[in-house]
Design a protein around this motif. Sequence first.
Motif, PDB file in Angstrom:
ATOM      1  N   TYR A  79      36.574  37.473  35.288  1.00 59.17           N
ATOM      2  CA  TYR A  79      37.170  38.763  34.960  1.00 59.17           C
ATOM      3  C   TYR A  79      35.824  39.593  34.145  1.00 59.17           C
ATOM      4  CZ  TYR A  79      39.320  42.268  31.821  1.00 59.17           C
ATOM      5  OH  TYR A  79      39.548  43.258  31.060  1.00 59.17           O
ATOM      6  N   CYS A  80      35.589  40.631  34.512  1.00 55.60           N
ATOM      7  CA  CYS A  80      34.356  41.419  33.927  1.00 55.60           C
ATOM      8  C   CYS A  80      34.774  41.866  32.597  1.00 55.60           C
ATOM      9  CB  CYS A  80      34.069  42.549  34.591  1.00 55.60           C
ATOM     10  SG  CYS A  80      32.588  43.400  34.293  1.00 55.60           S
ATOM     11  N   THR A  81      34.075  41.344  31.650  1.00 47.74           N
ATOM     12  CA  THR A  81      34.018  41.731  30.110  1.00 47.74           C
ATOM     13  C   THR A  81      33.504  43.126  29.703  1.00 47.74           C
ATOM     14  OG1 THR A  81      32.501  40.411  29.526  1.00 47.74           O
ATOM     15  CG2 THR A  81      34.969  39.504  29.452  1.00 47.74           C
ATOM     16  N   GLN A 105      37.579  44.622  36.087  1.00 49.17           N
ATOM     17  CA  GLN A 105      37.757  44.059  37.385  1.00 49.17           C
ATOM     18  C   GLN A 105      37.481  42.538  37.520  1.00 49.17           C
ATOM     19  OE1 GLN A 105      35.912  46.525  40.464  1.00 49.17           O
ATOM     20  NE2 GLN A 105      35.940  48.241  39.205  1.00 49.17           N
ATOM     21  N   ARG A 106      37.624  41.947  38.575  1.00 48.24           N
ATOM     22  CA  ARG A 106      37.375  40.523  38.647  1.00 48.24           C
ATOM     23  C   ARG A 106      36.198  40.061  40.116  1.00 48.24           C
ATOM     24  NH1 ARG A 106      40.408  37.351  35.685  1.00 48.24           N
ATOM     25  NH2 ARG A 106      42.465  38.328  34.772  1.00 48.24           N
ATOM     26  N   SER A 151      37.042  32.653  34.993  1.00 46.72           N
ATOM     27  CA  SER A 151      38.310  33.438  35.551  1.00 46.72           C
ATOM     28  C   SER A 151      37.448  34.662  36.618  1.00 46.72           C
ATOM     29  CB  SER A 151      39.235  34.324  34.688  1.00 46.72           C
ATOM     30  OG  SER A 151      38.065  35.139  33.765  1.00 46.72           O
TER      31      SER A 151
END
Length: 121
Positions: A87-89, A96-97, A85
């Motif tokens: 997506y920043c974990t 954010q992405r 995805s």
Amino acid sequence: MSANSSMICIAEQIEEGGKGARFKVVIGGKPQAAFVIRFDGKAHAFVNCCPHVGTELDWEPGEFFDFSGLYLVCATHGAAFMPNSGYCTSGPCKGQRLTNIPVTERDGAIFLNEGFTLYVE
């Protein structure tokens, strides 16, 4: 435009959780660095730009995954991204992405989806 003009790479070039393929795509009329990787058996592509400070992610050309092969990692500040995805974990841009680029795998190759253009120098 020829049938292969949107081909990014041969599908077998990208292995599960391994080295990705770099390419450039035209976004907003300008060339942008991008990459495609394989995760959970699917090809996923993103603009090669960390949302934190705009640097490219790979620590060596085409090397985007951490050593476990489970996360994409920004080489500059260590932000970790979900490979399916963007997506920043964790890291300075958590929540954010990465910018997704839609791709399709067919006939043994990875292609940009309609509406996107490869930038060829």
